[in-house]
Motif scaffolding. Structure first.
Motif, PDB file in Angstrom:
ATOM      1  N   UNK A 122      -5.976  -1.089   5.888  1.00 21.95           N
ATOM      2  CA  UNK A 122      -6.128  -0.060   4.858  1.00 21.95           C
ATOM      3  C   UNK A 122      -6.459  -0.713   3.534  1.00 21.95           C
ATOM      4  N   UNK A 123      -7.547  -0.233   2.916  1.00 19.33           N
ATOM      5  CA  UNK A 123      -7.845  -0.599   1.534  1.00 19.33           C
ATOM      6  C   UNK A 123      -7.225   0.484   0.661  1.00 19.33           C
ATOM      7  N   UNK A 124      -6.269   0.099  -0.133  1.00 16.66           N
ATOM      8  CA  UNK A 124      -5.446   1.053  -0.868  1.00 16.66           C
ATOM      9  C   UNK A 124      -6.236   1.844  -1.904  1.00 16.66           C
ATOM     10  N   UNK A 125      -5.932   3.145  -1.976  1.00 12.66           N
ATOM     11  CA  UNK A 125      -6.383   4.010  -3.070  1.00 12.66           C
ATOM     12  C   UNK A 125      -5.133   4.533  -3.753  1.00 12.66           C
ATOM     13  N   UNK A 126      -4.960   4.191  -5.011  1.00 12.54           N
ATOM     14  CA  UNK A 126      -3.718   4.549  -5.710  1.00 12.54           C
ATOM     15  C   UNK A 126      -3.988   4.656  -7.207  1.00 12.54           C
ATOM     16  N   UNK A 127      -3.612   5.775  -7.770  1.00 12.30           N
ATOM     17  CA  UNK A 127      -3.792   5.981  -9.208  1.00 12.30           C
ATOM     18  C   UNK A 127      -2.772   5.105  -9.945  1.00 12.30           C
ATOM     19  N   UNK A 128      -3.283   4.177 -10.765  1.00 14.13           N
ATOM     20  CA  UNK A 128      -2.424   3.121 -11.286  1.00 14.13           C
ATOM     21  C   UNK A 128      -1.546   3.556 -12.451  1.00 14.13           C
ATOM     22  N   UNK A 129      -1.939   4.608 -13.185  1.00 17.65           N
ATOM     23  CA  UNK A 129      -1.098   5.051 -14.307  1.00 17.65           C
ATOM     24  C   UNK A 129       0.283   5.439 -13.814  1.00 17.65           C
ATOM     25  N   UNK A 130       0.309   6.281 -12.783  1.00 13.46           N
ATOM     26  CA  UNK A 130       1.593   6.702 -12.229  1.00 13.46           C
ATOM     27  C   UNK A 130       2.316   5.538 -11.572  1.00 13.46           C
ATOM     28  N   UNK A 131       1.546   4.634 -10.951  1.00 15.11           N
ATOM     29  CA  UNK A 131       2.182   3.477 -10.319  1.00 15.11           C
ATOM     30  C   UNK A 131       2.915   2.638 -11.349  1.00 15.11           C
ATOM     31  N   UNK A 132       2.262   2.406 -12.484  1.00 20.40           N
ATOM     32  CA  UNK A 132       2.888   1.588 -13.523  1.00 20.40           C
ATOM     33  C   UNK A 132       4.048   2.306 -14.192  1.00 20.40           C
ATOM     34  N   UNK A 133       4.053   3.640 -14.114  1.00 17.00           N
ATOM     35  CA  UNK A 133       5.185   4.412 -14.654  1.00 17.00           C
ATOM     36  C   UNK A 133       6.350   4.467 -13.676  1.00 17.00           C
ATOM     37  N   UNK A 134       6.139   3.917 -12.486  1.00 15.86           N
ATOM     38  CA  UNK A 134       7.235   3.846 -11.528  1.00 15.86           C
ATOM     39  C   UNK A 134       7.366   5.027 -10.602  1.00 15.86           C
ATOM     40  N   UNK A 135       6.280   5.813 -10.417  1.00 15.96           N
ATOM     41  CA  UNK A 135       6.393   6.978  -9.537  1.00 15.96           C
ATOM     42  C   UNK A 135       6.871   6.596  -8.151  1.00 15.96           C
ATOM     43  N   UNK A 136       6.392   5.470  -7.637  1.00 14.13           N
ATOM     44  CA  UNK A 136       6.749   5.058  -6.282  1.00 14.13           C
ATOM     45  C   UNK A 136       7.787   3.930  -6.278  1.00 14.13           C
ATOM     46  N   UNK A 137       8.431   3.732  -7.424  1.00 12.22           N
ATOM     47  CA  UNK A 137       9.377   2.639  -7.517  1.00 12.22           C
ATOM     48  C   UNK A 137       8.647   1.308  -7.644  1.00 12.22           C
ATOM     49  N   UNK A 138       9.377   0.224  -7.536  1.00  7.14           N
ATOM     50  CA  UNK A 138       8.734  -1.094  -7.643  1.00  7.14           C
ATOM     51  C   UNK A 138       7.731  -1.296  -6.503  1.00  7.14           C
ATOM     52  N   UNK A 139       6.515  -1.667  -6.869  1.00 10.74           N
ATOM     53  CA  UNK A 139       5.488  -1.909  -5.870  1.00 10.74           C
ATOM     54  C   UNK A 139       5.248  -3.403  -5.714  1.00 10.74           C
ATOM     55  N   UNK A 140       4.968  -3.789  -4.504  1.00 12.58           N
ATOM     56  CA  UNK A 140       4.544  -5.161  -4.256  1.00 12.58           C
ATOM     57  C   UNK A 140       3.098  -5.318  -4.697  1.00 12.58           C
ATOM     58  N   UNK A 141       2.670  -6.524  -5.038  1.00 11.89           N
ATOM     59  CA  UNK A 141       1.299  -6.705  -5.544  1.00 11.89           C
ATOM     60  C   UNK A 141       0.231  -6.152  -4.605  1.00 11.89           C
ATOM     61  N   UNK A 142       0.428  -6.274  -3.286  1.00 13.04           N
ATOM     62  CA  UNK A 142      -0.586  -5.837  -2.330  1.00 13.04           C
ATOM     63  C   UNK A 142      -0.473  -4.353  -2.001  1.00 13.04           C
ATOM     64  N   UNK A 143       0.196  -3.569  -2.890  1.00 10.05           N
ATOM     65  CA  UNK A 143       0.253  -2.122  -2.733  1.00 10.05           C
ATOM     66  C   UNK A 143      -0.540  -1.393  -3.808  1.00 10.05           C
ATOM     67  N   UNK A 144      -1.184  -2.121  -4.701  1.00 11.69           N
ATOM     68  CA  UNK A 144      -1.974  -1.493  -5.753  1.00 11.69           C
ATOM     69  C   UNK A 144      -3.405  -1.251  -5.273  1.00 11.69           C
ATOM     70  N   UNK A 145      -4.124  -0.456  -6.050  1.00 11.10           N
ATOM     71  CA  UNK A 145      -5.475  -0.030  -5.664  1.00 11.10           C
ATOM     72  C   UNK A 145      -6.378  -1.221  -5.342  1.00 11.10           C
ATOM     73  N   UNK A 146      -7.134  -1.089  -4.233  1.00 11.53           N
ATOM     74  CA  UNK A 146      -8.099  -2.097  -3.837  1.00 11.53           C
ATOM     75  C   UNK A 146      -7.548  -3.187  -2.942  1.00 11.53           C
ATOM     76  N   UNK A 147      -6.236  -3.226  -2.781  1.00  9.81           N
ATOM     77  CA  UNK A 147      -5.620  -4.250  -1.949  1.00  9.81           C
ATOM     78  C   UNK A 147      -5.852  -3.970  -0.469  1.00  9.81           C
ATOM     79  N   UNK A 148      -5.876  -5.033   0.342  1.00  9.38           N
ATOM     80  CA  UNK A 148      -5.667  -4.850   1.773  1.00  9.38           C
ATOM     81  C   UNK A 148      -4.180  -4.586   1.912  1.00  9.38           C
ATOM     82  N   UNK A 149      -3.833  -3.361   2.226  1.00  9.15           N
ATOM     83  CA  UNK A 149      -2.470  -2.884   2.035  1.00  9.15           C
ATOM     84  C   UNK A 149      -1.425  -3.811   2.636  1.00  9.15           C
TER      85      UNK A 149
END
Length: 440
Positions: free
Chosen positions: A118-145
């Protein structure tokens, strides 16, 4: 977060070098750009033709005003065709807090982030605000999940259109977002044993492309793809040949390790000499193919020993044949005929299973054998005592312990030879390649 294509209105015809005939697609839809050479549209702007909904409601994906929309109902939407190497381009628009993904080389079942990629699609504004809690680096947009992290910061603000290109060729994956390269990944560099155990999909050669909805509205348009030639079985990207196609250089005869352990030094010299004579008598090279023509149990062993590795080999058998591949000298990834009656004694389950296991799974997950007399391909990944087996690009063993048949009380050796089993019946091998994985 595992929650996820073209031109103007004219017909485009292109040859895709993926073993498929001519494909015609009409490129339409808002924001469509002029057609790029070699690209075809995957979305006609009017329907889901060429796509299939899997594991989700029928209204999880709809067409609205020429857009492909993943609704809040979500689910998975896959191409009906499979692809190996390709360049995928598309545009997408995310509201704040949206989560999706692009499946690549994925089978239709199970979680594509693990059995495919999976190549991640994730809106980063909410990610950085902590919507999904702490994310690992390979969970942000564009990563090989959860495998390889992408660089952050290329996405436009929520509600604006973004462009993305995913270039997949062999083990190389490149992702560009809004004309910025956010990921340059060589999957051969993945060496973490736990990542390899959880993600057998990184070793797949082909599969479906898909969008992976997670309950958020995401819009797509201008979805197009350029097929690239499939590569050889294992001739590049870090693999070395175990068989030169001419002779038995690099191989030797088999001695039962239980007997070997009890022999004196002098007895071992005699046993090795006898085993090598049997090898020369019963194994031969015919038209670039390794063939067993004997009537006994005369395995062929590599002179080299291997620890953690990825092995590719092609094999075929005749009716009622029985063979296998020993890993680190331990039997075995099973090869046998599941089709010729009478099918009995376990043969009906097909090849690829860890036949001698008792406490862990011994049968393959599915029967993926081609008809008797046709070539089959194994891709075997072994890290520690854990094994993945692909047979004809289907995952038939997943993260399973290989038990030590020679000594049930001990784990498999840390290193050992690769062995081709002879079991009284003819068997043919070719395209034997190995890549050591430096996990230790």
């Amino acid at each position: 977060m595992r929650r996820s294509m073209s031109g103007r209105g004219r017909w485009l015809w292109a040859w895709l070098p993926l073993g498929v005939a001519w494909v015609g697609c009409r490129a339409v839809g808002p924001g469509a750009s002029e057609a790029e050479p070699g690209f075809v549209s995957l979305f006609d702007g009017r329907s889901l033709e060429g796509w299939q909904v899997v594991d989700g409601p029928p209204d999880g994906y709809v067409v609205e005003d020429g857009l492909l929309v993943c609704t809040e109902r979500g689910g998975k939407l896959y191409t009906t065709r499979q692809y190996g190497n390709f360049i995928l381009r598309f545009e997408f628009r995310l509201p704040e807090g949206a989560n999706n993904g692009v499946a690549i080389r994925a089978p239709l079942g199970d979680d594509p982030a693990y059995v495919g990629m999976e190549i991640q699609i994730l809106e980063e504004t909410a990610a950085l605000k902590g919507k999904w809690g702490p994310l690992r680096p390979a969970q942000f947009h564009g990563s090989v999940y959860d495998v390889v992290p992408a660089r952050q910061g290329a996405l436009r603000p929520p509600g604006q259109w973004n462009t993305e290109e995913i270039h997949v060729e062999g083990r190389q994956i490149r992702v560009r977002v809004n004309d910025q390269t956010v990921l340059e990944a060589d999957l051969n560099d993945v060496r973490d044993p736990e990542v390899i155990r959880r993600h057998p999909g990184i070793f797949r050669e082909r599969g479906h492309i898909g969008f992976l909805g997670h309950g958020d509205r995401v819009e797509f348009r201008n979805i197009r793809l350029k097929g690239l030639p499939d590569g050889p079985a294992g001739r590049t990207e870090g693999f070395t040949a175990l068989f030169n196609g001419r002779d038995l250089t690099g191989w030797r005869g088999w001695v039962d390790p239980r007997k070997w352990a009890k022999m004196s030094a002098e007895e071992r010299v005699v046993a090795r000499s006898e085993a090598d004579r049997e090898m020369q008598r019963n194994w031969r090279v015919e038209n670039g193919v390794l063939v067993y023509r004997g009537k006994g149990y005369d395995n062929l062993c590599t002179r080299g020993e291997y620890g953690d590795f990825e092995l590719v080999c092609e094999w075929k058998i005749g009716p009622h044949s029985d063979s296998g591949v020993y890993l680190r000298g331990v039997p075995q990834v099973q090869i046998w005929d599941p089709y010729t009656p009478p099918v009995e004694g376990g043969r009906e389950v097909g090849s690829g299973g860890l036949y001698n296991n008792q406490r862990h799974a011994s049968r393959p997950l599915t029967r993926a054998d081609r008809p008797v007399g046709e070539w089959n391909r194994f891709r075997v990944v072994m890290v520690g005592d854990r094994v993945h087996v692909f047979l004809n690009d289907q995952l038939v063993v997943r993260d399973t312990v290989l038990e030590n048949y020679w000594d049930r009380g001990r784990p498999v050796p840390a290193r050992g030879p690769i062995e081709l089993q002879a079991h009284t019946t003819p068997v043919w091998f070719r395209e034997l390649w190995i890549r050591e994985i430096p996990t230790r």
